[in-house]
Design an enzyme around this catalytic site. Structure first.
Site, PDB file in Angstrom:
ATOM      1  N   GLU A  47      -6.217 -35.593 -47.126  1.00 27.70           N
ATOM      2  CA  GLU A  47      -5.420 -34.539 -47.748  1.00 27.70           C
ATOM      3  C   GLU A  47      -4.334 -34.093 -46.780  1.00 27.70           C
ATOM      4  OE1 GLU A  47      -7.560 -31.206 -49.361  1.00 27.70           O
ATOM      5  OE2 GLU A  47      -9.134 -32.458 -50.247  1.00 27.70           O
TER       6      GLU A  47
ATOM      7  N   GLU B 229     -14.957 -31.364 -47.100  1.00 25.05           N
ATOM      8  CA  GLU B 229     -14.748 -30.132 -46.340  1.00 25.05           C
ATOM      9  C   GLU B 229     -15.983 -29.262 -46.168  1.00 25.05           C
ATOM     10  OE1 GLU B 229     -11.272 -27.964 -47.700  1.00 25.05           O
ATOM     11  OE2 GLU B 229      -9.940 -29.518 -46.955  1.00 25.05           O
TER      12      GLU B 229
END
Ligand SMILES: *[C@@H]1O[C@H](CO)[C@@H](O)[C@H](O)[C@H]1NC(C)=O
Ligand SMILES: *[C@@H]1O[C@H](CO)[C@@H](O)[C@H](O)[C@H]1NC(C)=O
Ligand SMILES: *[C@@H]1O[C@H](CO)[C@@H](O)[C@H](O)[C@H]1NC(C)=O
Ligand SMILES: *[C@@H]1O[C@H](CO)[C@@H](O)[C@H](O)[C@H]1NC(C)=O
Ligand SMILES: *[C@@H]1O[C@H](CO)[C@@H](O)[C@H](O)[C@H]1NC(C)=O
Ligand SMILES: *[C@@H]1O[C@H](CO)[C@@H](O)[C@H](O)[C@H]1NC(C)=O
Ligand SMILES: *[C@@H]1O[C@H](CO)[C@@H](O)[C@H](O)[C@H]1NC(C)=O
Ligand SMILES: *[C@@H]1O[C@H](CO)[C@@H](O)[C@H](O)[C@H]1NC(C)=O
Ligand SMILES: *[C@@H]1O[C@H](CO)[C@@H](O)[C@H](O)[C@H]1NC(C)=O
Length: 464
Positions: free
Chosen positions: A323, A208
């Site tokens: 995720e 991320e």
């Protein structure tokens, strides 16, 4: 985890744009192609701790990330506390349960400080033997492993999950990239060794990364791509046998942005070999908190249509949803299980639909499609928050008890990977009551409450 407002909205709009052009229409069939599908869970909050996953680890302090936790406790005390956590939060039993649930992969977040810690940094290390142990358990149980650099020096996203809340300092000092390359090189050399049997099938370069809005001290796409190029060169050089994929996070730009991406070439007409893209799909957090259930399902369906296309025709690299969860609308309550309403049948009915819709969207149903599988975030939390704990979902039947067995699923899936809303949607209702009690699990993160569940899962595992 956690979307940044602007990037989440950007991702949605990109997906909308791309899927607008596609428009597939198809017949209802059960999903049948399951051979190589990655069905995984994250071992979240373990080797990189997160306050909301294990609040008791942080409760004696006023801190919310591992850097500050250790800064406040001092190295000795922090080391003691974290060792207890590493030893107890994931044990071999978890791996047995993961396998018994029909999962075949784990994604393991790691901080750079497990490998390259400077004395002036408050972090402590000692995680590495647990990582090795985890890989060995995975090997024993036939699970593959994606190791993910979740925390990079300086922080690549400024969030708790990177270890250090604050500004994104990763790009501000070239030694941060150099240190990360060193860590990735270590992981590649270590887990290419024959003794691990090739179970580490991927290394994710950076979790991320949060790019800025293009002002002077931003993390820019150019800087990110330079890092991806250098890291890929390093991994390819250290893994002659080509057993380890390079996984890049999409930086919230969506998989389509990375079409034909090859980090080793300035231009390319196809994605690189041994490259996968990780995209995170959350319906919680800023910007998405007001989507209705049907808008969420519509968006999941759009992602499915995008990723069900052949990589050879769209150029979208093989894509993992690294995720996702069942949370919608708000961030998790870090301090209690009060948000788990065990006997809320409507809530469990919705979870089942949302879970099945997502895994159908994130799994391929024929060879050559961009999507290759998924990792739920996360296997468990200290309070087993219902929207974030896979094992609670299994225990409470809103996640299928054997996710490798598509014929046990409730919903019919269309060829485009979307749930057939005309049939099962209206006539599945979750059981009125579920067996296990809710609330805080006791002891060292819940051995007591979960023991019966584990025994059942182990028994179930033996039957198959
Ligand atoms: C899904 O795609 C359709 C067709 O392009 C579009 O109209 C719709 O807004 C998209 N839904 C979401 C939630 O993005
Ligand atoms: C860059 O970071 C390194 C340690 O990671 C530090 O020694 C050095 O002083 C930093 N340089 C600048 C200009 O901040
Ligand atoms: C990687 O780093 C760990 C932790 O410092 C160390 O124990 C291990 O030997 C290193 N592996 C390689 C191949 O360098
Ligand atoms: C930043 O803005 C400049 C000028 O508009 C542009 O050339 C560059 O590509 C932008 N960088 C990123 C990362 O968006
Ligand atoms: C590794 O990457 C290749 C693309 O070169 C892909 O086909 C394969 O599914 C990936 N394997 C895993 C476990 O991600
Ligand atoms: C969601 O709804 C709340 C309450 O109406 C509102 O304050 C907020 O701005 C909305 N968020 C978005 C992204 O629309
Ligand atoms: C979180 O849990 C605490 C303690 O039970 C409770 O007081 C609080 O209202 C909860 N917050 C939310 C947003 O549910
Ligand atoms: C898969 O699920 C179906 C439906 O619940 C069941 O009949 C079948 O025995 C299961 N197959 C295996 C291999 O467990
Ligand atoms: C209920 O769902 C099944 C498949 O899951 C479907 O065959 C049947 O038509 C549905 N019935 C109604 C009334 O929707």
């Amino acid at each position: 985890m956690r979307h940044h407002h602007g990037t989440a909205a950007l991702l949605l709009s990109l997906i909308t744009t791309v899927t607008g052009v596609l428009g597939a229409h198809s017949l209802a069939t059960r999903q049948s192609y399951t051979s190589d599908v990655v069905r995984g869970v994250n071992l979240g909050g373990w080797l990189v701790s997160e306050e909301w996953i294990t609040p008791s680890l942080y409760s004696s302090t006023g801190t919310s990330d591992e850097w500050h936790l250790c800064n406040e406790l001092g190295k000795n005390k922090c080391s003691q506390k974290l060792k207890t956590h590493w030893k107890s939060f994931f044990t071999r039993n978890d791996f047995v349960d993961i396998q018994a649930a029909g999962l075949n992969a784990v994604r393991i977040p790691l901080g750079y400080w497990a490998v390259d810690r400077r004395v002036w940094e408050p972090y402590v290390n000692g995680q590495y033997p647990y990582l090795i142990q985890a890989v060995q358990w995975a090997k024993e149980l036939g699970l593959s492993v994606l190791i993910d650099l979740h925390g990079a020096p300086g922080s690549q996203n400024g969030q708790d999950n990177s270890g250090l809340i604050g500004p994104v300092r990763f790009p501000s000092n070239s030694s941060n990239a150099a240190r990360s390359l060193y860590v990735l090189n270590n992981l590649t050399e270590e887990f290419s060794k024959g003794i691990y049997g090739g179970v580490v099938t991927g290394i994710e370069l950076l979790n991320e990364p949060r790019l800025g809005d293009n002002s002077t001290d931003d993390f820019s796409m150019d800087e990110l791509k330079l890092f991806y190029t250098d890291a890929t060169k390093g991994i390819r050089a250290a893994n002659d046998a080509d057993t380890i994929n390079v996984t890049i996070h999409d930086a919230f730009y969506g998989p389509a942005y990375w079409a034909d991406y090859d980090p080793l070439k300035s231009t390319s007409s196809a994605p690189a070999d041994l490259l996968t893209v990780d995209t995170h799909q959350y319906y919680a957090f800023d910007g998405l908190e007001n989507l209705s259930h049907s808008e969420i399902l519509d968006d999941v369906c759009n992602i499915s249509k995008l990723l069900k296309q052949q990589t050879s025709s769209t150029g979208i690299p093989y894509t993992l949803v690294g995720e996702f969860s069942l949370e919608t609308g708000n961030a998790p309550n870090t301090t209690s299980s009060s948000q788990n309403n065990e006997d809320d049948q409507v809530r469990r009915t919705w979870f089942r639909l949302l879970f099945e819709a997502q895994i159908a969207a994130y799994s391929p149903n024929a060879p050559g499609q961009s999507s290759i599988g998924w990792f739920f975030w996360t296997w468990k939390t200290e309070y087993d928050i219902d929207t974030w704990s896979y094992r609670r979902g299994v225990a409470h039947q809103y996640i299928p008890s054997d996710v490798s067995n598509a014929s046990s699923f409730v919903y019919t899936v269309l060829d485009n990977g979307c749930i057939d809303m005309s049939t099962g949607h209206d006539n599945y209702t979750a059981p009125a009551h579920v067996a296990a009690a809710g609330g805080r699990a006791g002891g060292a993160y819940g051995a007591t409450v979960w023991l019966p569940v584990m025994v059942l899962l182990v028994l179930a595992g033996c039957v198959f």
